[in-house]
Design a protein around this motif. Structure first.
Motif, PDB file in Angstrom:
ATOM      1  N   ASN A  23     -62.665  35.083  67.342  1.00  0.00           N
ATOM      2  CA  ASN A  23     -62.229  34.621  66.024  1.00  0.00           C
ATOM      3  C   ASN A  23     -63.038  33.401  65.586  1.00  0.00           C
ATOM      4  OD1 ASN A  23     -59.756  36.401  65.668  1.00  0.00           O
ATOM      5  ND2 ASN A  23     -59.283  35.426  67.611  1.00  0.00           N
ATOM      6  N   ALA A  24     -63.281  32.497  66.529  1.00  0.00           N
ATOM      7  CA  ALA A  24     -64.107  31.326  66.218  1.00  0.00           C
ATOM      8  C   ALA A  24     -65.509  31.762  65.819  1.00  0.00           C
ATOM      9  CB  ALA A  24     -64.162  30.397  67.426  1.00  0.00           C
ATOM     10  N   LEU A  25     -66.005  32.770  66.497  1.00  0.00           N
ATOM     11  CA  LEU A  25     -67.347  33.279  66.209  1.00  0.00           C
ATOM     12  C   LEU A  25     -67.459  33.749  64.760  1.00  0.00           C
ATOM     13  CD1 LEU A  25     -70.116  33.997  67.507  1.00  0.00           C
ATOM     14  CD2 LEU A  25     -69.191  36.269  67.941  1.00  0.00           C
ATOM     15  N   MET A  26     -66.439  34.433  64.262  1.00  0.00           N
ATOM     16  CA  MET A  26     -66.460  34.918  62.876  1.00  0.00           C
ATOM     17  C   MET A  26     -66.496  33.760  61.885  1.00  0.00           C
ATOM     18  SD  MET A  26     -64.024  38.311  62.777  1.00  0.00           S
ATOM     19  CE  MET A  26     -62.581  37.582  63.560  1.00  0.00           C
ATOM     20  N   TYR A  27     -65.751  32.705  62.187  1.00  0.00           N
ATOM     21  CA  TYR A  27     -65.771  31.528  61.317  1.00  0.00           C
ATOM     22  C   TYR A  27     -67.165  30.895  61.289  1.00  0.00           C
ATOM     23  CZ  TYR A  27     -60.725  31.084  60.435  1.00  0.00           C
ATOM     24  OH  TYR A  27     -59.436  31.263  59.990  1.00  0.00           O
ATOM     25  N   PHE A  28     -67.754  30.721  62.459  1.00  0.00           N
ATOM     26  CA  PHE A  28     -69.071  30.083  62.537  1.00  0.00           C
ATOM     27  C   PHE A  28     -70.147  30.933  61.851  1.00  0.00           C
ATOM     28  CE2 PHE A  28     -67.402  27.913  66.566  1.00  0.00           C
ATOM     29  CZ  PHE A  28     -67.101  26.743  65.876  1.00  0.00           C
ATOM     30  N   GLU A  29     -70.042  32.242  61.990  1.00  0.00           N
ATOM     31  CA  GLU A  29     -71.022  33.119  61.343  1.00  0.00           C
ATOM     32  C   GLU A  29     -70.940  32.997  59.826  1.00  0.00           C
ATOM     33  OE1 GLU A  29     -71.706  36.766  64.520  1.00  0.00           O
ATOM     34  OE2 GLU A  29     -70.038  36.894  63.101  1.00  0.00           O
TER      35      GLU A  29
ATOM     36  N   SER B 292     -73.520  25.499  63.016  1.00  0.00           N
ATOM     37  CA  SER B 292     -72.720  26.700  63.279  1.00  0.00           C
ATOM     38  C   SER B 292     -73.564  27.796  63.916  1.00  0.00           C
ATOM     39  CB  SER B 292     -72.097  27.214  61.975  1.00  0.00           C
ATOM     40  OG  SER B 292     -71.119  26.326  61.498  1.00  0.00           O
ATOM     41  N   LYS B 293     -74.798  27.920  63.464  1.00  0.00           N
ATOM     42  CA  LYS B 293     -75.685  28.937  64.038  1.00  0.00           C
ATOM     43  C   LYS B 293     -75.951  28.659  65.515  1.00  0.00           C
ATOM     44  CE  LYS B 293     -78.009  30.181  59.719  1.00  0.00           C
ATOM     45  NZ  LYS B 293     -79.283  30.160  58.951  1.00  0.00           N
ATOM     46  N   ASP B 294     -76.082  27.381  65.864  1.00  0.00           N
ATOM     47  CA  ASP B 294     -76.267  27.016  67.274  1.00  0.00           C
ATOM     48  C   ASP B 294     -75.031  27.399  68.086  1.00  0.00           C
ATOM     49  OD1 ASP B 294     -78.770  26.010  66.819  1.00  0.00           O
ATOM     50  OD2 ASP B 294     -78.112  23.918  66.625  1.00  0.00           O
ATOM     51  N   LYS B 295     -73.860  27.158  67.507  1.00  0.00           N
ATOM     52  CA  LYS B 295     -72.616  27.502  68.195  1.00  0.00           C
ATOM     53  C   LYS B 295     -72.500  29.011  68.384  1.00  0.00           C
ATOM     54  CE  LYS B 295     -70.059  23.468  66.507  1.00  0.00           C
ATOM     55  NZ  LYS B 295     -68.954  22.989  65.648  1.00  0.00           N
ATOM     56  N   VAL B 296     -72.913  29.752  67.373  1.00  0.00           N
ATOM     57  CA  VAL B 296     -72.880  31.214  67.471  1.00  0.00           C
ATOM     58  C   VAL B 296     -73.781  31.681  68.604  1.00  0.00           C
ATOM     59  CG1 VAL B 296     -73.577  33.351  66.321  1.00  0.00           C
ATOM     60  CG2 VAL B 296     -72.266  31.643  65.066  1.00  0.00           C
ATOM     61  N   ALA B 297     -74.985  31.107  68.673  1.00  0.00           N
ATOM     62  CA  ALA B 297     -75.934  31.496  69.723  1.00  0.00           C
ATOM     63  C   ALA B 297     -75.375  31.175  71.104  1.00  0.00           C
ATOM     64  CB  ALA B 297     -77.263  30.782  69.502  1.00  0.00           C
ATOM     65  N   GLN B 298     -74.786  29.992  71.254  1.00  0.00           N
ATOM     66  CA  GLN B 298     -74.222  29.590  72.545  1.00  0.00           C
ATOM     67  C   GLN B 298     -73.050  30.482  72.941  1.00  0.00           C
ATOM     68  OE1 GLN B 298     -73.235  25.424  72.241  1.00  0.00           O
ATOM     69  NE2 GLN B 298     -75.333  24.825  71.702  1.00  0.00           N
ATOM     70  N   MET B 299     -72.192  30.779  71.956  1.00  0.00           N
ATOM     71  CA  MET B 299     -71.022  31.606  72.247  1.00  0.00           C
ATOM     72  C   MET B 299     -71.430  33.020  72.633  1.00  0.00           C
ATOM     73  SD  MET B 299     -68.347  30.346  69.304  1.00  0.00           S
ATOM     74  CE  MET B 299     -67.010  31.348  69.930  1.00  0.00           C
ATOM     75  N   LYS B 300     -72.404  33.570  71.930  1.00  0.00           N
ATOM     76  CA  LYS B 300     -72.851  34.925  72.254  1.00  0.00           C
ATOM     77  C   LYS B 300     -73.493  34.965  73.637  1.00  0.00           C
ATOM     78  CE  LYS B 300     -73.464  36.883  67.644  1.00  0.00           C
ATOM     79  NZ  LYS B 300     -74.412  37.502  66.682  1.00  0.00           N
ATOM     80  N   LYS B 301     -74.235  33.918  73.961  1.00  0.00           N
ATOM     81  CA  LYS B 301     -74.854  33.840  75.283  1.00  0.00           C
ATOM     82  C   LYS B 301     -73.784  33.778  76.368  1.00  0.00           C
ATOM     83  CE  LYS B 301     -78.294  31.160  77.849  1.00  0.00           C
ATOM     84  NZ  LYS B 301     -79.197  29.966  77.795  1.00  0.00           N
ATOM     85  N   LYS B 302     -72.751  32.979  76.117  1.00  0.00           N
ATOM     86  CA  LYS B 302     -71.653  32.845  77.070  1.00  0.00           C
ATOM     87  C   LYS B 302     -70.887  34.155  77.207  1.00  0.00           C
ATOM     88  CE  LYS B 302     -67.589  29.977  78.005  1.00  0.00           C
ATOM     89  NZ  LYS B 302     -66.745  28.853  77.493  1.00  0.00           N
ATOM     90  N   MET B 303     -70.669  34.825  76.070  1.00  0.00           N
ATOM     91  CA  MET B 303     -69.941  36.093  76.092  1.00  0.00           C
ATOM     92  C   MET B 303     -70.735  37.169  76.832  1.00  0.00           C
ATOM     93  SD  MET B 303     -68.470  35.962  72.164  1.00  0.00           S
ATOM     94  CE  MET B 303     -67.648  37.546  72.164  1.00  0.00           C
ATOM     95  N   GLU B 304     -72.053  37.160  76.655  1.00  0.00           N
ATOM     96  CA  GLU B 304     -72.893  38.126  77.367  1.00  0.00           C
ATOM     97  C   GLU B 304     -72.865  37.867  78.868  1.00  0.00           C
ATOM     98  OE1 GLU B 304     -76.703  37.747  75.586  1.00  0.00           O
ATOM     99  OE2 GLU B 304     -76.130  38.764  73.721  1.00  0.00           O
ATOM    100  N   ALA B 305     -72.884  36.570  79.249  1.00  0.00           N
ATOM    101  CA  ALA B 305     -72.822  36.216  80.672  1.00  0.00           C
ATOM    102  C   ALA B 305     -71.490  36.658  81.269  1.00  0.00           C
ATOM    103  CB  ALA B 305     -73.008  34.712  80.836  1.00  0.00           C
ATOM    104  N   SER B 306     -70.413  36.440  80.530  1.00  0.00           N
ATOM    105  CA  SER B 306     -69.089  36.856  81.010  1.00  0.00           C
ATOM    106  C   SER B 306     -69.022  38.369  81.152  1.00  0.00           C
ATOM    107  CB  SER B 306     -68.006  36.378  80.037  1.00  0.00           C
ATOM    108  OG  SER B 306     -67.982  34.969  79.959  1.00  0.00           O
TER     109      SER B 306
END
Length: 325
Positions: free
Chosen positions: A259-265, A272-286
């Motif tokens: 949900n946070a990702l949708m807000y940042f996008e 916000s773009k940096d946060k999106v990149a970090q979150m996606k990287k973290k989600m891929e690692a998980s």
């Protein structure tokens, strides 16, 4: 003999002189004659029928035909006089019936909007006026507002009688200011509704998902209205970033980070773009970690199954040996 020769030369000169004139005459063809006569007949019929909408259409058709004077000397002048007067009468009648705006062109069935009649006769001031009335009746209609904003496209002032030059028509500044007031008030109203929806971001993960959907819908819609204001949609996007930060600060952000990702996008700022990149990287690692964990569990089950199968086979063999099989 000499007389015949002179006569022949004269006829030849006459042919040379006349032929180019007929060739350059746009009304000399059979189709042009047929079209002009049909226009005159349609005008006569409409005038006799007494149906204003049909007569207006006939007048407009007459104005586009340059060959009418050969078949009806007064048709063109009647049309030039009739179009603005009849168009205004029809526009007022449509306005009285509440037919303020429609994207449809002028029609002969009496369902043409007041705006379209005013626009057709070049009365742009009244066209703008009824457009504002239409917006006041539908204050949340962004598509209608967008049309109202771009209403000057294709408009021209009356050509200069001396030079024939045309200039694009520009609506008065007051019209544009009134539109911006509508956009501003609508955006403010949507932002207030979003505030109420965002209260759900402090609830359970399920409530966060529902609140995010409604909140983002209001922010996106508000941003659409804000684009017509001098500050643009900055306020809506900044609030989206704040909502994303609120979610990432939760203790269960692992379950709500989508949900946070949708807000940042939607926010779209560099931060916000940096946060999106970090979150996606973290989600891929998980995701990879879960995949590996799943493979290990699957392998463990497979090994256990193999061991159990071997033990079963051994017991079976021992039993068969004991029984003499």
């Amino acid at each position: 003999m000499r007389t015949v020769r002179i006569l022949g030369c004269g006829l030849l000169m006459l042919a040379v002189t006349v032929s180019p004139v007929r060739a350059d005459d746009p009304c000399s063809g059979d189709e042009e004659e047929k079209s002009a006569k049909a226009a005159v007949a349609a005008l006569t019929k409409a005038e006799q029928a007494g149906r204003p909408a049909e007569l207006f259409m006939a007048y407009r058709f007459i104005l586009g035909n340059e060959c009418l004077d050969r078949y009806d000397k007064t048709a063109l002048s009647r049309a030039k006089t009739g179009v603005p007067k009849l168009g205004r009468d029809l526009a007022k009648a449509a306005e009285a019936k509440g037919l303020l705006y429609s994207a449809d062109p002028v029609r002969s069935d009496g369902q043409t909007s007041a705006f379209r009649y005013f626009e057709t006769i070049g009365d742009y001031a009244d066209a703008n006026r009824v457009m504002m009335k239409a917006l006041q009746a539908k204050p949340d209609d962004l598509a209608l507002f967008t049309t109202a904003w771009g209403v000057d496209e294709g408009r021209w002032v009356v050509p200069d009688p001396k030079t024939g030059a045309r200039q694009p028509y520009v609506s008065p500044q007051a019209y544009r200011q009134d539109l911006q007031k509508i956009a501003s008030s609508t955006a403010d109203r949507l932002m207030k509704v979003e505030e109420q929806a965002a209260k759900g971001l402090s609830g359970s993960a399920i409530e966060v998902a529902a609140a995010t959907t409604m909140s983002l819908e209001k922010l996106r819609t508000a941003a659409g209205w804000m684009k017509f204001l001098s500050a643009g949609d900055k306020a809506a996007r900044e609030r989206a970033e704040q909502r994303g930060d609120t979610i990432t600060a939760r203790s269960d952000s692992t379950f709500t980070q989508a949900n946070a990702l949708m807000y940042f996008e939607f926010a779209g700022s560099p931060k916000s773009k940096d946060k999106v990149a970090q979150m996606k990287k973290k989600m891929e690692a998980s995701s990879r970690a879960l995949e590996k964990s799943g493979e290990k569990v699957k392998g463990a089950f497979a090994e256990q199954s193999q061991a159990e199968q071997k033990q079963f086979d051994k017991k079976k063999a021992d039993l068969e040996k004991e029984l003499g099989f």
